[in-house]
Design a protein around this motif. Structure first.
Motif, mmCIF file in Angstrom:
data_model
loop_
_atom_site.group_PDB
_atom_site.id
_atom_site.type_symbol
_atom_site.label_atom_id
_atom_site.label_comp_id
_atom_site.label_asym_id
_atom_site.label_seq_id
_atom_site.Cartn_x
_atom_site.Cartn_y
_atom_site.Cartn_z
ATOM 1 N N ASN A 122 0.812 -1.213 0.000
ATOM 2 C CA ASN A 122 0.000 0.000 0.000
ATOM 3 C C ASN A 122 0.853 1.273 0.000
ATOM 4 O OD1 ASN A 122 -2.538 -1.302 0.034
ATOM 5 N ND2 ASN A 122 -2.334 -1.685 2.232
ATOM 6 N N GLN A 123 2.162 1.114 0.039
ATOM 7 C CA GLN A 123 3.041 2.277 0.080
ATOM 8 C C GLN A 123 3.096 2.960 -1.285
ATOM 9 O OE1 GLN A 123 6.128 2.658 2.738
ATOM 10 N NE2 GLN A 123 6.346 0.481 3.202
ATOM 11 N N ALA A 124 3.348 4.261 -1.268
ATOM 12 C CA ALA A 124 3.387 5.032 -2.517
ATOM 13 C C ALA A 124 4.485 4.523 -3.447
ATOM 14 C CB ALA A 124 3.594 6.507 -2.207
ATOM 15 N N ILE A 125 5.674 4.297 -2.887
ATOM 16 C CA ILE A 125 6.770 3.706 -3.657
ATOM 17 C C ILE A 125 6.805 2.234 -3.309
ATOM 18 C CG2 ILE A 125 9.252 3.720 -4.079
ATOM 19 C CD1 ILE A 125 9.276 6.633 -3.229
ATOM 20 N N ARG A 126 6.521 1.385 -4.276
ATOM 21 C CA ARG A 126 6.370 -0.037 -3.987
ATOM 22 C C ARG A 126 6.853 -0.892 -5.144
ATOM 23 N NH1 ARG A 126 -0.246 0.173 -4.323
ATOM 24 N NH2 ARG A 126 -0.362 0.904 -6.474
#
Length: 248
Positions: A122-126
């Protein structure tokens, strides 16, 4: 007999076209023709048949094709009773929430590993992990687990095949696999993709046979060696639960 051969060849070509959408959502006629190695006129006829049956859809605004609803209808009727990729999904989602990185499930198919399930971070940078993606067996944490915990005969056959790259020395690679079996997990940093890191563990059934590989992956800036060592026991704990959920 000749007509039968032509019919089978047409089916194989149509399936090859559908397989092109494993890694891409939309493709143009020229792109598809290049990937399957056929003339554009032939591909256009096959796409017209697939579109007529609902297996692909052509976007008039972009003149590109994407998979149609008929594919979803077929997949919806797959038996999920004993399918690990569906059975294990809640555990994978819980693991994603705990580790806050992308979780993937892999199996071996010949000389490649295939991602059969994924739960995105769910992280922006993934780390984005498309289901169905295929990768070689000689690089990456998950590939090494698949080989390290495979039967010796299978491992030897894969490493001595014509598909095994010459620059990957057997002796050094086998030493890595021995170490991985001892640790119970494998790690990789930028081995297959720059800036990406992963930890992988085997999922074994009650008979201690390898079923699949469970992996967590993300940006190497977050997944440092220290973090991966902390993630490994959590991953192994989940993999043990997954294995107990499957009939031996």
């Amino acid at each position: 007999m000749e007509d039968s051969k032509l019919t089978v060849r047409a089916v194989e070509r149509a399936l090859d076209i559908l397989i092109c959408f494993t890694d891409d959502t939309e493709l143009g006629l020229t792109e598809i023709a290049g990937r399957v190695g056929l003339h554009k006129s032939t591909v256009h006829r096959l796409l017209a048949s697939l579109e007529n049956r609902g297996f692909v859809i052509r976007d008039d605004s972009t003149d590109k094709y994407r998979l149609g609803l008929r594919i979803l209808e077929l997949s919806a009727n797959m038996s999920n009773a004993d399918e690990p990729s569906q059975l294990w999904l809640p555990e994978m989602e819980a693991l994603r929430d705990r580790l806050e990185e992308t979780i993937s499930l892999y199996v071996r198919d010949g000389q490649e590993r295939v991602r059969i399930q994924a739960v995105q971070s769910n992280q922006a940078i993934r780390r984005v992990a498309p289901v169905g993606a295929r990768m070689p067996l000689y690089v990456g944490a998950s590939s090494k687990i698949l080989l390290a915990f495979a039967e010796e005969g299978t491992r030897s056959e894969i490493m001595r095949s014509e598909h095994w790259p010459e620059h990957v020395a057997h002796s050094e690679f086998l030493e890595q696999l021995d170490e991985i079996r001892g640790l119970g997990f494998a790690t990789s940093v930028a081995e297959r993709e720059p800036g990406a890191a992963a930890v992988a563990v085997p999922v074994l059934n009650r008979s201690q046979q390898l079923i699949a590989v469970l992996a967590v992956s993300g940006p190497s800036s977050r997944m440092t060696p220290e973090v991966m060592r902390e993630q490994a026991p959590v991953l192994m704990e989940t993999a043990a639960r997954l294995g107990r959920m499957v009939k031996a």
